[in-house]
Write a protein that holds these residues in place. Structure first.
Motif, short mmCIF file in Angstrom:
data_model
loop_
_atom_site.label_atom_id
_atom_site.label_comp_id
_atom_site.label_asym_id
_atom_site.label_seq_id
_atom_site.Cartn_x
_atom_site.Cartn_y
_atom_site.Cartn_z
N GLU A 68 2.64 1.68 -3.40
CA GLU A 68 1.71 2.07 -4.46
C GLU A 68 1.29 3.54 -4.32
O GLU A 68 1.09 4.23 -5.32
N GLU A 69 1.15 4.01 -3.09
CA GLU A 69 0.79 5.42 -2.89
C GLU A 69 1.87 6.35 -3.43
O GLU A 69 1.57 7.45 -3.88
N ARG A 70 3.10 5.89 -3.40
CA ARG A 70 4.22 6.75 -3.81
C ARG A 70 4.63 6.53 -5.27
O ARG A 70 5.00 7.49 -5.98
N SER A 74 0.67 1.83 -9.20
CA SER A 74 0.21 0.45 -9.04
C SER A 74 1.31 -0.56 -9.30
O SER A 74 2.24 -0.34 -10.08
N THR A 122 0.83 -1.21 0.00
CA THR A 122 0.00 0.00 0.00
C THR A 122 0.86 1.25 0.00
O THR A 122 0.63 2.20 -0.77
#
Length: 390
Positions: free
Chosen positions: A238-240, A243, A235
């Motif tokens: 993926e936020e940084r 995907s 998570t």
């Protein structure tokens, strides 16, 4: 009769085979799997580890050069831009294949895939049964990793309480992470003094070509904790960086304590089979390659009649054990400290300490030992602690 047989074609085994063959020893390298093969590993190769090889690692083997390191805890992130390359990342399949190729070119014979079904040591040598064939050798170097059956048969089992678990995922990312290496503190043992040496969950993100190696490592934790840790790391990444795709997850035991005995009259343990992984970071490449050098030198002396394998254990205790002890103290202490102070304040003070930053970089490059950082942290501890309390 062969001079030496090496079992296991990972970094410690392949490097041992290369050095033994270069010394003129009749060398056989045995690997149970088809090569090249993948292994659960973060793939970070510090400069101090790369410096133990004779030649620069080919660009085709290097995934990324690391020049930025981030420390992450909860919502806090501190980024350290480095003036020099501190590490490279590699895929173990390519790196191990490169080391094996070096060993074969040096004159070692390779049997892969092959399996050892029996080991019997005598005063005169070691008799192995490999793929049903009886092979005799003057010395045996065991480099099969933390769960080595051959090591267990000769030295006894490695205690489960001394093992951690690493879980890693190689993947592609939507946005390139660049030459970035991240270390995530996922658990902080604030309810106990660090001298108990409990190791909570840590995470990492190491950049590769167009993607990353993401993982977690810890000790004496539940399967649920590892799974949730991996979900958290995915998570956060993926936020940084966008995907994740083409993900492949694997797990592997990590030895967190050196075995008490590393040799018999004719047999040696190297790398993870000897328990030489750093308890602080889970990094094992440096000590794998260092132990390969020490083992090959001891075997050469034994075969030539100028020494015995006893020198190997004493050299490991002198050159590797102090590093393991230092990192074993630093890791839980750092976890505890982060758990009780204002982490952003602590990290800013560390970032603003040129001696602390430069010492850490020199250690990663093999220019200083871990004991230097331990002494420095001991001197800085009162100031860092009391000035960072919430």
């Amino acid at each position: 009769m062969l001079d030496v047989v090496i079992t296991g074609a990972g970094p410690a085994g392949a490097r041992s085979a290369c050095l033994c063959a270069r010394a003129g020893l009749r060398t056989l390298l045995v690997e149970r799997d088809i090569l090249p093969r993948d292994k659960c590993c973060a793939g970070g190769l510090l400069e101090r580890a790369a410096a133990l090889l004779d030649d620069p690692i080919p660009e085709t083997v290097i995934e990324r050069e690391i020049n930025t390191v981030s420390i992450v805890h909860s919502t806090f992130r501190e980024e350290f831009e480095l003036p020099h390359r501190a590490a490279v990342t590699v895929r173990r399949s390519a790196f191990d294949a490169y080391l094996v190729d070096m060993a074969v070119k040096a004159g070692a014979e390779l049997w892969a895939p092959s399996r050892i079904s029996r080991v019997r040591e005598s005063i005169d040598g070691v008799e192995l049964t490999i793929d049903g064939r009886a092979i005799n050798t003057k010395a045996l170097i065991i480099a099969e990793g933390a769960t080595s059956r051959t090591a267990s048969s000769v030295f006894g089992p490695y205690h489960g309480r001394d093992q951690g678990i690493g879980m890693a995922m190689t993947c592609q990312l939507q946005r390139d992470p660049g030459g970035h290496m991240e270390f995530h503190f996922l658990g902080t043992p604030i309810d106990r003094f660090p001298i108990t040496f409990k190791f909570p969950l840590n995470g990492w993100m190491f950049a590769t070509r167009g993607g990353a190696n993401i993982g977690v490592a810890g000790k004496e934790l539940s399967a649920v904790t590892y799974r949730r840790g991996m979900e958290h790391m995915r998570t956060v990444v993926e936020e940084r960086y966008g995907s994740v795709s083409d993900a492949h997850i694997s797990a592997h035991p990590i030895p967190m304590r050196m075995r008490h005995r590393l040799h018999t009259r004719r047999c040696l343990l190297v790398g993870d089979a000897a328990g030489l992984t750093s308890p602080m970071s889970g990094e094992g490449m440096t000590n794998a390659l260092k132990s390969a050098y020490l083992a090959s030198r001891a075997v050469e002396d034994m075969v030539e009649g100028t020494g015995s394998l006893k020198s190997y254990q004493s050299n490991v205790k002198a050159e590797i054990l102090p590093i393991l002890r230092a990192s074993r103290f630093i890791s839980p202490t750092a976890q505890w400290l982060i758990g009780v102070v204002d982490t952003p304040v602590l990290m800013r003070k560390m970032h603003g300490d040129p001696e602390l930053v430069s010492t850490s970089l020199r250690i990663s490059r093999g220019e200083e030992r871990w004991e230097s950082l331990l002494r420095l942290v001991a001197r800085r501890f009162p100031y860092l602690f009391f000035s960072s309390l919430t």
